[in-house]
Write a protein that holds these residues in place. Structure first.
Motif, mmCIF file in Angstrom:
data_model
loop_
_atom_site.group_PDB
_atom_site.id
_atom_site.type_symbol
_atom_site.label_atom_id
_atom_site.label_comp_id
_atom_site.label_asym_id
_atom_site.label_seq_id
_atom_site.Cartn_x
_atom_site.Cartn_y
_atom_site.Cartn_z
ATOM 1 N N THR A 1 -2.843 9.469 4.564
ATOM 2 C CA THR A 1 -2.845 9.605 6.027
ATOM 3 C C THR A 1 -2.887 8.244 6.697
ATOM 4 O O THR A 1 -2.210 8.011 7.710
ATOM 5 C CB THR A 1 -4.055 10.444 6.477
ATOM 6 N N PHE A 2 -3.668 7.328 6.133
ATOM 7 C CA PHE A 2 -3.761 5.971 6.672
ATOM 8 C C PHE A 2 -2.396 5.293 6.670
ATOM 9 O O PHE A 2 -2.007 4.653 7.657
ATOM 10 C CB PHE A 2 -4.752 5.158 5.838
ATOM 11 N N VAL A 3 -1.674 5.423 5.578
ATOM 12 C CA VAL A 3 -0.344 4.815 5.471
ATOM 13 C C VAL A 3 0.588 5.361 6.554
ATOM 14 O O VAL A 3 1.276 4.598 7.250
ATOM 15 C CB VAL A 3 0.267 5.055 4.074
ATOM 16 N N VAL A 4 0.604 6.670 6.724
ATOM 17 C CA VAL A 4 1.487 7.290 7.720
ATOM 18 C C VAL A 4 1.135 6.820 9.130
ATOM 19 O O VAL A 4 2.006 6.396 9.897
ATOM 20 C CB VAL A 4 1.397 8.828 7.643
ATOM 21 N N MET A 5 -0.138 6.884 9.486
ATOM 22 C CA MET A 5 -0.553 6.609 10.861
ATOM 23 C C MET A 5 -0.456 5.131 11.213
ATOM 24 O O MET A 5 -0.034 4.781 12.321
ATOM 25 C CB MET A 5 -1.971 7.132 11.074
ATOM 26 N N THR A 6 -0.836 4.252 10.293
ATOM 27 C CA THR A 6 -0.745 2.818 10.588
ATOM 28 C C THR A 6 0.710 2.350 10.604
ATOM 29 O O THR A 6 1.083 1.528 11.445
ATOM 30 C CB THR A 6 -1.544 1.983 9.579
ATOM 31 N N PHE A 7 1.521 2.885 9.686
ATOM 32 C CA PHE A 7 2.927 2.477 9.648
ATOM 33 C C PHE A 7 3.622 2.807 10.964
ATOM 34 O O PHE A 7 4.235 1.943 11.601
ATOM 35 C CB PHE A 7 3.654 3.154 8.492
ATOM 36 N N TRP A 8 3.523 4.068 11.386
ATOM 37 C CA TRP A 8 4.236 4.478 12.595
ATOM 38 C C TRP A 8 3.572 3.931 13.855
ATOM 39 O O TRP A 8 4.247 3.714 14.872
ATOM 40 C CB TRP A 8 4.364 5.994 12.648
ATOM 41 N N GLY A 9 2.259 3.678 13.797
ATOM 42 C CA GLY A 9 1.581 3.075 14.940
ATOM 43 C C GLY A 9 2.057 1.655 15.187
ATOM 44 O O GLY A 9 2.396 1.280 16.322
ATOM 45 N N ILE A 10 2.088 0.850 14.117
ATOM 46 C CA ILE A 10 2.571 -0.529 14.238
ATOM 47 C C ILE A 10 4.071 -0.552 14.497
ATOM 48 O O ILE A 10 4.571 -1.371 15.279
ATOM 49 C CB ILE A 10 2.221 -1.336 12.965
ATOM 50 N N LEU B 1 0.824 -1.207 0.000
ATOM 51 C CA LEU B 1 0.000 0.000 0.000
ATOM 52 C C LEU B 1 0.859 1.258 0.000
ATOM 53 O O LEU B 1 0.470 2.263 -0.608
ATOM 54 C CB LEU B 1 -0.931 0.009 1.223
ATOM 55 N N THR B 2 2.009 1.211 0.656
ATOM 56 C CA THR B 2 2.905 2.373 0.658
ATOM 57 C C THR B 2 3.277 2.771 -0.763
ATOM 58 O O THR B 2 3.212 3.950 -1.131
ATOM 59 C CB THR B 2 4.189 2.076 1.453
ATOM 60 N N PHE B 3 3.659 1.795 -1.570
ATOM 61 C CA PHE B 3 4.074 2.076 -2.945
ATOM 62 C C PHE B 3 2.887 2.553 -3.783
ATOM 63 O O PHE B 3 2.994 3.537 -4.527
ATOM 64 C CB PHE B 3 4.691 0.827 -3.576
ATOM 65 N N ILE B 4 1.746 1.877 -3.649
ATOM 66 C CA ILE B 4 0.556 2.262 -4.402
ATOM 67 C C ILE B 4 0.121 3.676 -4.005
ATOM 68 O O ILE B 4 -0.188 4.511 -4.858
ATOM 69 C CB ILE B 4 -0.587 1.263 -4.154
ATOM 70 N N SER B 5 0.109 3.930 -2.698
ATOM 71 C CA SER B 5 -0.281 5.253 -2.206
ATOM 72 C C SER B 5 0.655 6.334 -2.723
ATOM 73 O O SER B 5 0.202 7.421 -3.113
ATOM 74 C CB SER B 5 -0.287 5.263 -0.669
ATOM 75 N N PHE B 6 1.955 6.032 -2.752
ATOM 76 C CA PHE B 6 2.897 7.048 -3.206
ATOM 77 C C PHE B 6 2.741 7.321 -4.701
ATOM 78 O O PHE B 6 2.917 8.466 -5.146
ATOM 79 C CB PHE B 6 4.340 6.637 -2.892
#
Length: 245
Positions: free
Chosen positions: A105-114, A51-56
């Protein structure tokens, strides 16, 4: 002056995103063969399963559209006495509200949360040797400040909440089906956190993430309403006047 500022900022962000995508494709991978890992990194579907790559890619596409819109489209606000909103501006409004902002925003928050709980579940230590620190932060940190800057810089008219959330959940469910297919077809769990869960835990976790997606959308809508409250009030007044006449 405002149009020039938008063009400069959007051009700078587009260049940053294009360079980052190029570097990721060119230098990040298992084999370090130029561009080879794009479709083969970590097995089936390559980088297109993350998802990070797709989102970017979505962020890059959006800022490219923003540059085109600054040159050939419009950034019309309700307070503008002249100018007509183009189809490109309308599309970008819906695209940002329903996909670009909530997914980024989902990518940022879930990545750093996990990551804060157990980095091995999302970014194992061995990746430090493959992915430079600056690249990690461009893809997982600066996405949110850039999107907030966009919200402050350009007036965006949100679609109806039903339409916006519908588009967002359509995207989220499409990606969910994609990664579950990969797990079934290639026996690859894109995110190890899903692999260690029991089936019922996985279902609950996914429902929580969907709810999180919706909350991000609503928060983004609220932020937009706060920043552009005068313009939105003026737009509502104009709509009310049209109904009366």
């Amino acid at each position: 002056m405002a149009e020039y500022t938008c063009l400069v900022v959007h051009s700078a962000l587009f260049i940053i995103h294009v360079f980052t995508v190029w570097y990721n494709i060119r230098h990040v991978g298992d084999t370090l063969q130029p561009y080879y890992d794009l479709f083969t990194y970590k097995g089936f579907a390559g980088k297109f399963k993350y998802l990070t790559f797709i989102s970017f890619l979505i962020q890059t596409f959006y800022f490219g559209l923003a540059v085109a819109n600054d040159i050939w489209g419009s950034n019309v606000r309700p307070s503008d006495k002249k100018g007509k909103k183009t189809g490109l501006q309308t599309f970008m409004n819906t695209f940002l509200a329903s996909v670009v902002y909530p997914v980024g925003t989902f990518v940022v928050m879930t990545f750093w949360g996990i990551y804060a709980v157990d980095r091995e579940l999302v970014f194992p230590k061995h990746l430090d040797k493959i992915i430079p620190v600056w690249l990690n932060h461009i893809e997982h940190t600066t996405v949110l400040p850039f999107l907030l800057l966009e919200k402050c810089l350009v007036y965006h008219e949100y679609p109806s909440r039903k339409k916006g959330i519908g588009i967002l959940l359509g995207f989220a469910n499409s990606y969910l089906i994609w990664i579950l297919w990969i797990a079934f077809y290639a026996d690859i769990w894109v995110y190890p956190v899903l692999q260690v869960m029991e089936a019922h835990q996985r279902a609950i976790f996914i429902c929580i993430l969907m709810a999180f997606f919706i909350s991000i959308y609503i928060l983004g809508e609220a932020i937009n309403r706060f920043i552009w409250r005068k313009e939105i009030a003026l737009s509502a007044a104009k709509q009310k006047q049209k109904k009366v006449t």
